[in-house]
Each structure stands twice: as structure tokens, then as C-alpha cells.
Design an enzyme around this catalytic site. Structure first.
Site, short mmCIF file in Angstrom:
data_model
loop_
_atom_site.label_atom_id
_atom_site.label_comp_id
_atom_site.label_asym_id
_atom_site.label_seq_id
_atom_site.Cartn_x
_atom_site.Cartn_y
_atom_site.Cartn_z
N ARG A 15 52.16 36.48 27.03
CA ARG A 15 53.21 36.75 28.06
C ARG A 15 53.18 35.68 29.09
O ARG A 15 52.02 35.64 30.28
CB ARG A 15 52.21 38.35 28.73
CG ARG A 15 53.39 39.07 29.96
CD ARG A 15 53.07 38.68 30.79
NE ARG A 15 53.68 39.27 32.41
CZ ARG A 15 53.85 38.87 33.54
NH1 ARG A 15 52.56 38.32 33.93
NH2 ARG A 15 54.04 39.45 34.33
N VAL A 16 54.22 35.63 29.89
CA VAL A 16 54.69 34.76 30.99
C VAL A 16 55.19 35.29 32.48
O VAL A 16 56.09 35.83 31.45
CB VAL A 16 54.52 33.23 30.41
CG1 VAL A 16 55.25 32.56 31.74
CG2 VAL A 16 54.58 32.64 29.80
N GLY A 17 55.02 35.44 33.49
CA GLY A 17 55.16 36.13 34.38
C GLY A 17 56.09 35.71 35.51
O GLY A 17 56.15 34.08 34.95
N ASP A 18 56.47 35.88 36.59
CA ASP A 18 57.34 35.41 37.15
C ASP A 18 56.72 33.55 38.15
O ASP A 18 57.51 33.23 38.42
CB ASP A 18 57.90 35.95 38.48
CG ASP A 18 57.29 36.56 39.36
OD1 ASP A 18 55.45 36.98 38.93
OD2 ASP A 18 56.82 36.45 40.16
N GLY B 45 56.38 40.68 37.95
CA GLY B 45 56.31 39.64 37.63
C GLY B 45 58.29 39.92 36.53
O GLY B 45 59.21 39.41 36.61
N THR C 27 47.67 37.89 43.11
CA THR C 27 48.01 36.07 42.59
C THR C 27 47.82 35.51 44.01
O THR C 27 48.08 36.12 45.06
CB THR C 27 50.20 36.32 42.46
OG1 THR C 27 49.90 36.74 41.02
CG2 THR C 27 50.74 35.03 42.44
N THR D 51 54.98 37.55 44.78
CA THR D 51 53.76 38.78 44.12
C THR D 51 54.11 40.22 43.90
O THR D 51 54.87 40.65 44.08
CB THR D 51 52.55 38.40 44.73
OG1 THR D 51 51.40 39.63 44.29
CG2 THR D 51 52.68 39.24 46.28
N GLY D 52 54.11 40.37 42.25
CA GLY D 52 54.14 41.40 41.97
C GLY D 52 54.47 41.61 40.67
O GLY D 52 54.29 41.32 39.61
N1 ASP Z 1 53.37 38.32 39.54
C1 ASP Z 1 52.70 38.39 38.46
C2 ASP Z 1 53.15 38.99 37.17
O1 ASP Z 1 53.52 39.25 36.95
C3 ASP Z 1 51.39 38.89 39.12
C4 ASP Z 1 50.81 39.72 40.52
O2 ASP Z 1 52.09 39.10 41.96
O3 ASP Z 1 50.50 40.13 40.84
O4 ASP Z 1 52.60 37.69 36.46
#
Ligand code: ASP
Length: 336
Positions: free
Chosen positions: A231-234, A257, A203, A254-255
Site C-alpha cells: 500500500r502506498v499513501g499520499d 492518505g 507522519t 498528514t492524515g
Molecule cells: N498520510 C500518511 C499515509 O496515509 C499517514 C499519516 O499521515 O498519518 O500514509
């Protein structure tokens, strides 16, 4: 006539007195002109995703990431140097990374389980708490700009799916065909992932403080590879992946989500600072290295506080990241 030693001392004394007085007057003028609330040092930090990256990553690849991060930092810095706002700098830096297929955002967005691209982004400024976000867009080249337009041109905070795409196009953003997001690297990954149902993190994000002391944060992503359609992440969720408050900090996460949403990580960082009076570093380390880590939630964040401190903790093998402060050279890192 040879001047006496006493005279030389007297003359030198006068010169020093004169110099001292003018120095005092100049600083008085400077203080009167700028006031106590005058310009502060600006700075910007960026990340290009945290994850389990191979420590054996080829040197050329590492150099490519360093160069890309540096380019993003310089784009943001140029805005800040010219007196632009933190929001403008964050947008400029993120756009550079969105246009670079190295990152999982914009051009380099990963494939979802249906072999499509659905992009998420958000942006927030810390003075008035205004924010904008888009989720699941498919036709926007620079989702961070679409998010900024939601913030400035609508009374809403988040637009999703076809509505968000339509809005971006109404705002004059150029549509891109789905083929724009097809990159060989991710296509291959997609096929491998289809076989292994593997996960890939990545990200981009930026946080900045401008010369007026305003903070801003933004995040943009293609989401997690092989994510379920819809799907929606953070990343586009204000308070989860992005947050900015002039009184505390600006943060981009980032990570994994789902965890960042469930624990409201970005807002939690600000809360720990506001209510527990923890300094930025303690609050950030606590969240990333303890809270998230104990849940096996991988990831990291970048944040800047009111005083210009920058932190970039992560609990994964690496995180593409870097920062630049006024008058200094940009610094970029990948591993610990
Ligand atoms: N946080 C992002 C998500 O979950 C992915 C990422 O940061 O690698 O969509």
C-alpha cells in the site's frame, strides 16, 4: 566663552543633519547593494503527524515531543541561517524526525499487516517544480534523502520498492537491516493492532522559505499501521501529500492518505490560491476543516506561502507541529 543658546541649537541642528544624511546614504547603499529582490525573512515549519492523540498524554511524553520538534526546527533553521536552500532545510529537519523513534517515519515507522516496514517520502521545490519520491522502501534509514536524490540525480520523480532501495544504496546511502525499524513501542502497538485491526496516524513533514524566497516541502512516513503489503499513501505522491510552488505555497500533509490522494489535497491548496485568489489561511481551512471533515477524512497540513505566512490546520484531536521564523524562538504545539 559660554556659547549662546542659539549656537547650541545651530550645532545640534548640524549634528542631526549629518546623522540624517548618513542614514539616508546608508539605506541607499543597502538598497543598491541588495536590490528590491534582496534577502527575505526565512522560516520553517514542521509536523510530526495528526491524529486522535490522548489529551491525557503524560507530561513527560508531551515534553519529549516538544523537544523533538524543536530539534527538527533548529536543524532546519541552521541551514537557512547559513544561507542554505529551502530544500536543504526541509531535508535536514525531516532527517532529525526520521532518526527519532517518536515519529512514524524512518526509525519509528509503523508495522504493516505483514509485520514489515515500508517507508514513503517525497520532496519538492517551488522554483522549477522539481520533485523526488520513494515508496515502499525497506532498507533506507532516511527516505527523505533518497527522495531528494531521486529529484537531483535522476530524470524521474518516483521510484518504488526494491528499485528504490537499490538506487539509494547505489547513491552511497548506508543500508539498514530490517531490525533497525523494530521499536518496542510499535511492536507492542502492532500486536495490539493485530488484535483490534486498529489504525494509527502519524507522519513527519516540513515546509520552508529560504532567504531567496524559494519554497520547498517534504513529507516522510511509515504509512498507516497495519496497511496492506504494497500500500502506498499520499506522502510520496506529489500533489497529494506534498507540493511546492513559489507562486503560491509549499505544503506537507498528514492524515488518512487515501482521501488526500483522491482529492489531491496538496495541489488543491495551491490551486485555490492561484485560481480563486484565496489567501493561504482561507484555502487551508476550507480544505481541512470543511472538505476533508465532511468526508470524515482526518488529518491536517502545514503550509507556508510566498509572503511567509504559516498555517497549520488539523481536524483531529491534535497535531505535533511547530515553526520558527528568522530571529525568533521556535514554537511547538500538540493540541489545539
Ligand atoms: N498520510 C500518511 C499515509 O496515509 C499517514 C499519516 O499521515 O498519518 O500514509
Amino acid at each position: 566663552m559660554i556659547p549662546s543658546v542659539r549656537n547650541i541649537y545651530r550645532k545640534a541642528g548640524n549634528v542631526f543633519l549629518l546623522l540624517g544624511t548618513s542614514l539616508l546614504l546608508t539605506s541607499c547603499y543597502y538598497m543598491m547593494d541588495k536590490g528590491e529582490d534582496g534577502p527575505v525573512e526565512y522560516m520553517i515549519a514542521v509536523h510530526g503527524g495528526a491524529g486522535s492523540m490522548d489529551a491525557e498524554m503524560p507530561e513527560a511524553m508531551q515534553q519529549a515531543y516538544h523537544a523533538a520538534l524543536r530539534q527538527a526546527l533548529l536543524a532546519g533553521e541552521e541551514v537557512l541561517k547559513a544561507g542554505g536552500t529551502a530544500v536543504e532545510a526541509v531535508e535536514a529537519a525531516i532527517r532529525v524526525m526520521e532518526d527519532d523513534s517518536l515519529f512514524n517515519a524512518g526509525k519509528g515507522a509503523v508495522y504493516n499487516a505483514d509485520g514489515q516496514h515500508e517507508l514513503d517520502a517525497s520532496i519538492m521545490e517551488g522554483k522549477f517544480h522539481t520533485a523526488g519520491a520513494v515508496a515502499g522502501v525497506r532498507q533506507v534509514r532516511n527516505p527523505i534523502t533518497a527522495a531528494r536524490l531521486v529529484m537531483t540525480e535522476t530524470p524521474h520523480v518516483m521510484l518504488v520498492g526494491p528499485g528504490a532501495d537499490a538506487f539509494a544504496l547505489e547513491m552511497g546511502m548506508d543500508p539498514v537491516d530490517s531490525s533497525y525499524f523494530w521499536t518496542t513501542r510499535h511492536r507492542t502497538r502492532y500486536q495490539e493492532a493485530l488484535a483490534k485491526q486498529g489504525k494509527k496516524l502519524g507522519t513527519v513533514g516540513a515546509v520552508a522559505r529560504d532567504r531567496d524566497g524559494n519554497l520547498a516541502a517534504g513529507t516522510s512516513t511509515g504509512g498507516m499501521a497495519m496497511k496492506k503489503y504494497g500500500r502506498v499513501g499520499d506522502s510520496p505522491v506529489i500533489g497529494a501529500g506534498t507540493w511546492a510552488d513559489n507562486a503560491t505555497c509549499a505544503v506537507s500533509c498528514t492524515g488518512h492518505g487515501e482521501y488526500f490522494i483522491r482529492y489531491g489535497v496538496a495541489h488543491e491548496l495551491s490551486s485555490l490560491m492561484e485560481h480563486r485568489k484565496w489567501p493561504l489561511e482561507r484555502a487551508a481551512n476550507h480544505l481541512v476543516m470543511q472538505e476533508l471533515k465532511t468526508m470524515d477524512a482526518s488529518g491536517g497540513l502545514i503550509a507556508v506561502d510566498t509572503y511567509g505566512n504559516i498555517v497549520m490546520p488539523f481536524n483531529t484531536q491534535g497535531m505535533f507541529r511547530g515553526y520558527v521564523k528568522e530571529g525568533q524562538e521556535p514554537l511547538t504545539y500538540i493540541f489545539k
